[in-house]
Design an enzyme around this catalytic site. Structure first.
Site, PDB file in Angstrom:
ATOM      1  N   ASP A  35       0.812  -1.218   0.000  1.00 54.95           N
ATOM      2  CA  ASP A  35       0.000   0.000   0.000  1.00 54.95           C
ATOM      3  C   ASP A  35       0.847   1.271   0.000  1.00 54.95           C
ATOM      4  O   ASP A  35       0.384   2.321  -0.464  1.00 54.95           O
ATOM      5  CB  ASP A  35      -0.941   0.013   1.208  1.00 54.95           C
ATOM      6  CG  ASP A  35      -2.091  -0.974   1.059  1.00 54.95           C
ATOM      7  OD1 ASP A  35      -2.281  -1.489  -0.064  1.00 54.95           O
ATOM      8  OD2 ASP A  35      -2.798  -1.233   2.053  1.00 54.95           O
ATOM      9  N   HIS A  37       3.580   1.730  -1.770  1.00 54.55           N
ATOM     10  CA  HIS A  37       3.843   1.985  -3.192  1.00 54.55           C
ATOM     11  C   HIS A  37       2.593   2.538  -3.881  1.00 54.55           C
ATOM     12  O   HIS A  37       2.674   3.436  -4.730  1.00 54.55           O
ATOM     13  CB  HIS A  37       4.270   0.697  -3.899  1.00 54.55           C
ATOM     14  CG  HIS A  37       5.566   0.125  -3.423  1.00 54.55           C
ATOM     15  ND1 HIS A  37       5.631  -1.015  -2.668  1.00 54.55           N
ATOM     16  CD2 HIS A  37       6.852   0.530  -3.601  1.00 54.55           C
ATOM     17  CE1 HIS A  37       6.899  -1.295  -2.403  1.00 54.55           C
ATOM     18  NE2 HIS A  37       7.657  -0.376  -2.946  1.00 54.55           N
ATOM     19  N   GLU A 150       9.128   8.837   1.899  1.00 61.22           N
ATOM     20  CA  GLU A 150       9.999   9.351   2.952  1.00 61.22           C
ATOM     21  C   GLU A 150      10.541   8.245   3.848  1.00 61.22           C
ATOM     22  O   GLU A 150      11.431   8.498   4.664  1.00 61.22           O
ATOM     23  CB  GLU A 150       9.238  10.387   3.790  1.00 61.22           C
ATOM     24  CG  GLU A 150       8.911  11.655   3.010  1.00 61.22           C
ATOM     25  CD  GLU A 150       8.135  12.670   3.824  1.00 61.22           C
ATOM     26  OE1 GLU A 150       7.823  12.374   5.003  1.00 61.22           O
ATOM     27  OE2 GLU A 150       7.826  13.749   3.287  1.00 61.22           O
ATOM     28  N   VAL A 178       3.696   5.508   4.779  1.00 58.28           N
ATOM     29  CA  VAL A 178       2.390   4.898   5.053  1.00 58.28           C
ATOM     30  C   VAL A 178       2.564   3.880   6.170  1.00 58.28           C
ATOM     31  O   VAL A 178       3.493   3.063   6.144  1.00 58.28           O
ATOM     32  CB  VAL A 178       1.818   4.225   3.786  1.00 58.28           C
ATOM     33  CG1 VAL A 178       0.475   3.564   4.080  1.00 58.28           C
ATOM     34  CG2 VAL A 178       1.672   5.256   2.665  1.00 58.28           C
TER      35      VAL A 178
END
Length: 284
Positions: A35, A37, A150, A178
């Site tokens: 998720d 990506h 990040e 995420v």
């Protein structure tokens, strides 16, 4: 969605989109998509007309042959996910397509200092491999925008500097990490965790957030904070690998001019090396 394996076909499609005046985004990946990506892809979809995702397990950035051999190749599943998210083209080349003369005779792109400090010190050649393959992808695709997470913070800053130093006309968009509902940063490596390790894993981000909260309140004794974090990681079941607090712009040690810090943490949990980071505003 097109799935392309060769450079000539990739260039043909890009030439067509350029003639149509399309705005092109590139999301470089090594596959085994999750998720995190997909968040990169969805962000790109909102800002560009065409989204290209590269899937290439880059042998140049692996220090150990066994790590390269074990890296999951899930191209079919990855392409199904990317199709569902509206990607226009997947570039999935073989090694020979990217390094036709082999890696021994390949021209390298090396970003001084950033490639050898911090994680680069313990993984010699890793970041040189990253910057070389990303530079090559930039040359092939010539995107208007490119997207990096990040979570791999040193990699993000390395690519940012490479774009500036080599005068690429590309806008780099950084996308926040995420996390799952427990705060664990999503990673392909999480699939290697046992059930018990999955239960322990979120402690890494909790310990990191604790440091960030103390720094936000004015604490600047970074060595003391890192020593405490190392002890907490040991108690939780980790083996600390690399713990740093650095200037978020330069990755150099903090100084009186630093406006933002980044906490960089890497620790082993069983056979899996977990990494995470968090930025802290020092101006408040």
């Amino acid at each position: 969605m097109l799935i392309v394996e060769t450079v000539p076909i990739l260039r043909r499609e890009i030439r067509r989109w350029r003639q149509e005046g399309k705005r092109i985004a590139l999301v470089p990946t090594m596959g085994n998509l999750h998720d995190g990506h997909m968040t990169l892809v969805d962000t790109a979809k909102g800002q560009a007309d065409i989204v290209i995702v590269s899937i290439f397990v880059n042998p140049m950035q692996f220090n150990r042959p066994d790590d390269l051999a074990k890296y999951p190749r899930t191209l079919q599943e990855d392409c199904e996910k990317l199709h569902q998210h509206g990607v226009n083209l997947v570039f999935a080349p073989a090694d020979k397509e990217i390094y036709p003369d082999g890696m021994e005779h390949q021209t390298y792109v090396d970003v001084p200092e950033l490639s050898t400090m911090l994680e680069g010190a313990s993984r010699p050649g890793h970041f040189r491999g990253v910057s070389t393959v990303v530079s090559k992808l930039f040359n092939l695709v010539q995107p208007d925008l490119t997207y990096f997470g990040e979570k791999d913070f040193q990699q993000l800053q390395l690519i940012r500097k490479m774009i500036a130093d080599l005068a690429y006309d590309i806008t780099l968009v950084s996308v926040p990490t995420v996390r799952d509902q427990n705060g664990l940063a999503l990673s392909s490596r999480n699939n290697n965790l046992t059930a018990d390790e999955h239960r322990i894993a979120p402690e890494l981000s909790k310990i990191m957030r604790s440091i960030a909260e103390k720094m936000a309140q004015g604490e600047r004794h970074t060595e003391q904070l890192l020593t405490q974090a190392s002890s907490q990681l040991h108690e939780a079941g980790f083996v600390p690998d690399e713990l740093f607090i650095r200037d978020a712009e330069t990755l150099a040690p903090l100084n009186t001019e630093s406006k933002k810090a980044v906490i960089l943490m890497a620790a082993w949990l069983g056979q899996t090396r977990m990494i995470d980071n968090q930025q802290v505003d020092l101006t408040q």
